[in-house]
Enzyme design. Sequence first.
Site, PDB file in Angstrom:
ATOM      1  N   HIS A   1       1.275  -1.291  -0.264  1.00  0.00           N
ATOM      2  CA  HIS A   1       0.374  -0.611   0.396  1.00  0.00           C
ATOM      3  C   HIS A   1       0.457   1.281  -0.027  1.00  0.00           C
ATOM      4  CE1 HIS A   1      -4.157  -2.318   1.480  1.00  0.00           C
ATOM      5  NE2 HIS A   1      -3.592  -2.877   0.864  1.00  0.00           N
TER       6      HIS A   1
ATOM      7  N   ASP B   1      -2.109   4.468  -4.877  1.00  0.00           N
ATOM      8  CA  ASP B   1      -3.466   4.359  -4.596  1.00  0.00           C
ATOM      9  C   ASP B   1      -4.198   5.478  -4.683  1.00  0.00           C
ATOM     10  OD1 ASP B   1      -2.560   1.715  -3.253  1.00  0.00           O
ATOM     11  OD2 ASP B   1      -2.642   2.121  -1.681  1.00  0.00           O
TER      12      ASP B   1
END
Length: 226
Positions: free
Chosen positions: A152, A157
Amino acid sequence: MRQIFLDTETTGLYPDQGHRIIEIAAVEIFNRRPTQRHFHVYINPEREIDAGAQEVHGISLEFLQDKPLFSQVAQEFIDFVQGAELIIHNAPFDVGFLNMELSRLGMERLEQSVSNIVDTLKMAKEARPGQRNNLDALCRHFGIDNSKRTLHGALLDAELLAEVYIAMTRGQESLLMELSGAESQVSQAALNVDYSALKLLVADHEELATHHQYIDSLAKSGAKPW
Protein backbone atom coordinates in the site's frame (compact mmCIF):
# COMPACT_ATOMS: atom_id res chain seq x y z
CA MET A 1 -15.57 20.10 -11.45
CA ARG A 2 -12.33 19.94 -9.43
CA GLN A 3 -11.92 16.61 -7.64
CA ILE A 4 -9.11 15.41 -5.38
CA PHE A 5 -8.47 11.69 -4.88
CA LEU A 6 -6.85 11.20 -1.49
CA ASP A 7 -5.14 8.44 0.46
CA THR A 8 -3.08 8.27 3.65
CA GLU A 9 -0.82 5.78 5.39
CA THR A 10 -0.60 5.69 9.19
CA THR A 11 1.28 4.19 12.13
CA GLY A 12 -1.77 2.13 13.09
CA LEU A 13 -5.52 1.92 12.91
CA TYR A 14 -6.82 4.20 15.66
CA PRO A 15 -6.21 7.96 15.87
CA ASP A 16 -7.80 8.09 19.32
CA GLN A 17 -5.02 5.77 20.54
CA GLY A 18 -2.34 8.19 19.44
CA HIS A 19 -1.58 6.80 15.99
CA ARG A 20 -0.38 9.32 13.42
CA ILE A 21 -0.29 9.93 9.68
CA ILE A 22 2.99 9.10 7.93
CA GLU A 23 2.06 9.69 4.27
CA ILE A 24 -0.49 11.82 2.42
CA ALA A 25 -1.19 11.73 -1.31
CA ALA A 26 -3.77 13.79 -3.20
CA VAL A 27 -4.24 13.62 -6.97
CA GLU A 28 -6.19 16.30 -8.84
CA ILE A 29 -8.68 15.73 -11.66
CA PHE A 30 -10.66 18.49 -13.39
CA ASN A 31 -13.78 17.63 -15.40
CA ARG A 32 -12.83 13.94 -15.26
CA ARG A 33 -9.38 14.56 -16.75
CA PRO A 34 -6.06 14.30 -14.82
CA THR A 35 -4.30 17.65 -14.45
CA GLN A 36 -0.92 16.11 -13.50
CA ARG A 37 -1.05 18.15 -10.25
CA HIS A 38 -0.68 16.28 -7.00
CA PHE A 39 0.30 16.72 -3.37
CA HIS A 40 2.51 14.00 -1.87
CA VAL A 41 4.49 14.01 1.34
CA TYR A 42 5.97 11.61 3.91
CA ILE A 43 5.66 12.71 7.54
CA ASN A 44 7.68 12.00 10.66
CA PRO A 45 5.07 10.71 13.16
CA GLU A 46 7.28 11.16 16.24
CA ARG A 47 6.24 7.69 17.45
CA GLU A 48 6.70 4.01 16.67
CA ILE A 49 4.91 2.28 13.79
CA ASP A 50 2.85 -0.82 14.57
CA ALA A 51 4.36 -3.96 13.06
CA GLY A 52 1.07 -4.85 11.36
CA ALA A 53 0.83 -1.41 9.74
CA GLN A 54 4.43 -1.57 8.52
CA GLU A 55 3.73 -4.91 6.88
CA VAL A 56 0.92 -3.27 4.89
CA HIS A 57 2.72 -0.13 3.65
CA GLY A 58 6.40 -1.03 4.10
CA ILE A 59 7.33 2.39 5.52
CA SER A 60 9.86 2.29 8.37
CA LEU A 61 10.43 4.82 11.15
CA GLU A 62 14.07 5.01 10.08
CA PHE A 63 12.98 6.21 6.61
CA LEU A 64 10.77 8.90 8.19
CA GLN A 65 13.34 10.38 10.59
CA ASP A 66 14.34 13.25 8.28
CA LYS A 67 10.83 13.92 6.97
CA PRO A 68 8.77 17.00 7.96
CA LEU A 69 6.28 17.03 10.82
CA PHE A 70 2.57 17.31 10.04
CA SER A 71 2.60 20.86 11.41
CA GLN A 72 5.11 21.82 8.70
CA VAL A 73 2.93 20.59 5.80
CA ALA A 74 -0.60 21.10 7.14
CA GLN A 75 -1.29 24.50 5.55
CA GLU A 76 0.17 23.44 2.19
CA PHE A 77 -2.13 20.40 2.24
CA ILE A 78 -5.21 22.47 3.08
CA ASP A 79 -4.35 24.98 0.35
CA PHE A 80 -4.15 22.15 -2.19
CA VAL A 81 -7.55 20.62 -1.36
CA GLN A 82 -9.33 23.93 -0.69
CA GLY A 83 -12.79 24.04 -2.30
CA ALA A 84 -12.46 20.70 -4.09
CA GLU A 85 -14.59 17.58 -3.85
CA LEU A 86 -12.59 14.95 -1.94
CA ILE A 87 -12.94 11.33 -3.07
CA ILE A 88 -11.58 8.71 -0.67
CA HIS A 89 -11.86 4.94 -0.36
CA ASN A 90 -13.13 4.29 3.18
CA ALA A 91 -13.34 8.01 3.84
CA PRO A 92 -14.12 7.82 7.60
CA PHE A 93 -10.66 6.30 8.22
CA ASP A 94 -8.61 8.96 6.40
CA VAL A 95 -10.84 11.87 7.42
CA GLY A 96 -10.69 10.72 11.05
CA PHE A 97 -6.88 10.75 11.01
CA LEU A 98 -6.65 14.08 9.18
CA ASN A 99 -9.10 15.75 11.57
CA MET A 100 -7.12 14.41 14.52
CA GLU A 101 -3.91 15.90 13.11
CA LEU A 102 -5.61 19.22 12.30
CA SER A 103 -7.18 19.43 15.76
CA ARG A 104 -3.74 19.00 17.37
CA LEU A 105 -2.76 22.23 15.60
CA GLY A 106 -5.99 24.07 16.44
CA MET A 107 -7.01 24.10 12.76
CA GLU A 108 -10.51 23.66 11.32
CA ARG A 109 -11.86 20.23 10.46
CA LEU A 110 -11.21 19.03 6.92
CA GLU A 111 -14.93 19.29 6.06
CA GLN A 112 -14.69 23.09 6.48
CA SER A 113 -12.11 23.38 3.69
CA VAL A 114 -13.64 21.20 0.96
CA SER A 115 -16.94 21.28 -0.92
CA ASN A 116 -17.84 17.63 -0.36
CA ILE A 117 -16.41 14.25 0.66
CA VAL A 118 -17.32 11.11 -1.32
CA ASP A 119 -16.68 7.61 0.06
CA THR A 120 -16.03 5.24 -2.85
CA LEU A 121 -16.15 2.21 -0.54
CA LYS A 122 -19.75 3.06 0.30
CA MET A 123 -20.50 3.58 -3.41
CA ALA A 124 -18.97 0.21 -4.28
CA LYS A 125 -20.89 -1.63 -1.54
CA GLU A 126 -24.16 -0.19 -2.82
CA ALA A 127 -23.33 -1.14 -6.40
CA ARG A 128 -21.80 -4.57 -5.57
CA PRO A 129 -23.47 -5.83 -2.37
CA GLY A 130 -21.94 -8.93 -0.83
CA GLN A 131 -18.74 -8.71 -2.89
CA ARG A 132 -15.19 -7.73 -2.00
CA ASN A 133 -14.85 -4.00 -2.60
CA ASN A 134 -11.30 -3.18 -1.58
CA LEU A 135 -9.16 -1.30 -4.09
CA ASP A 136 -7.54 -4.45 -5.51
CA ALA A 137 -10.92 -6.11 -6.07
CA LEU A 138 -12.30 -3.02 -7.80
CA CYS A 139 -9.23 -2.77 -10.04
CA ARG A 140 -9.78 -6.39 -11.10
CA HIS A 141 -13.50 -5.78 -11.66
CA PHE A 142 -12.91 -2.75 -13.89
CA GLY A 143 -9.84 -4.15 -15.65
CA ILE A 144 -7.42 -1.59 -14.19
CA ASP A 145 -3.73 -2.58 -14.03
CA ASN A 146 -2.64 -2.61 -10.38
CA SER A 147 0.40 -4.87 -10.87
CA LYS A 148 2.70 -2.23 -9.33
CA ARG A 149 0.73 -2.34 -6.08
CA THR A 150 2.81 -4.84 -4.13
CA LEU A 151 2.47 -2.70 -0.98
CA HIS A 152 0.00 0.00 0.00
CA GLY A 153 1.44 3.37 -1.04
CA ALA A 154 -0.66 6.52 -0.76
CA LEU A 155 0.30 8.06 -4.13
CA LEU A 156 -0.21 4.92 -6.19
CA ASP A 157 -3.44 4.14 -4.35
CA ALA A 158 -4.78 7.67 -4.99
CA GLU A 159 -3.96 7.33 -8.71
CA LEU A 160 -5.64 3.90 -8.89
CA LEU A 161 -8.66 5.23 -7.01
CA ALA A 162 -9.06 7.98 -9.62
CA GLU A 163 -9.16 5.34 -12.37
CA VAL A 164 -11.63 3.21 -10.40
CA TYR A 165 -13.92 6.18 -9.75
CA ILE A 166 -13.96 7.18 -13.42
CA ALA A 167 -14.88 3.59 -14.32
CA MET A 168 -17.56 3.39 -11.59
CA THR A 169 -19.24 6.59 -12.79
CA ARG A 170 -18.82 6.09 -16.53
CA GLY A 171 -22.56 5.54 -16.94
CA GLN A 172 -23.22 9.04 -15.59
CA GLU A 173 -20.76 10.45 -18.12
CA SER A 174 -22.47 8.57 -20.97
CA LEU A 175 -25.87 9.88 -19.89
CA LEU A 176 -24.59 13.45 -19.91
CA MET A 177 -23.11 12.90 -23.37
CA GLU A 178 -26.43 11.47 -24.62
CA LEU A 179 -28.37 14.42 -23.22
CA SER A 180 -25.89 16.83 -24.77
CA GLY A 181 -26.18 15.02 -28.11
CA ALA A 182 -29.97 15.12 -28.00
CA GLU A 183 -29.93 18.85 -27.25
CA SER A 184 -27.57 19.40 -30.18
CA GLN A 185 -29.87 17.45 -32.50
CA VAL A 186 -32.89 19.53 -31.43
CA SER A 187 -30.94 22.75 -32.02
CA GLN A 188 -29.80 21.56 -35.43
CA ALA A 189 -33.36 20.56 -36.36
CA ALA A 190 -34.52 24.06 -35.47
CA LEU A 191 -31.96 25.47 -37.89
CA ASN A 192 -32.98 23.16 -40.72
CA VAL A 193 -36.58 24.38 -41.23
CA ASP A 194 -37.64 24.42 -44.93
CA TYR A 195 -39.33 27.82 -45.16
CA SER A 196 -40.22 27.25 -48.84
CA ALA A 197 -42.92 24.81 -47.71
CA LEU A 198 -44.70 27.46 -45.61
CA LYS A 199 -47.85 29.08 -47.11
CA LEU A 200 -48.32 32.85 -46.99
CA LEU A 201 -51.95 33.83 -46.32
CA VAL A 202 -52.94 37.37 -47.33
CA ALA A 203 -56.03 39.11 -45.87
CA ASP A 204 -58.72 40.00 -48.40
CA HIS A 205 -60.50 43.42 -48.65
CA GLU A 206 -63.38 42.41 -46.35
CA GLU A 207 -61.01 41.17 -43.61
CA LEU A 208 -58.91 44.34 -43.85
CA ALA A 209 -62.03 46.52 -43.56
CA THR A 210 -63.18 44.62 -40.48
CA HIS A 211 -59.72 45.00 -38.92
CA HIS A 212 -59.67 48.79 -39.50
CA GLN A 213 -63.15 49.14 -37.97
CA TYR A 214 -61.91 47.29 -34.86
CA ILE A 215 -58.84 49.57 -34.56
CA ASP A 216 -61.05 52.68 -34.93
CA SER A 217 -63.40 51.50 -32.20
CA LEU A 218 -60.44 50.97 -29.85
CA ALA A 219 -59.12 54.46 -30.58
CA LYS A 220 -62.52 56.05 -29.88
CA SER A 221 -62.73 54.23 -26.53
CA GLY A 222 -59.33 55.58 -25.49
CA ALA A 223 -57.67 52.15 -25.46
CA LYS A 224 -54.28 51.67 -27.10
CA PRO A 225 -54.32 49.12 -29.96
CA TRP A 226 -50.71 48.04 -29.23
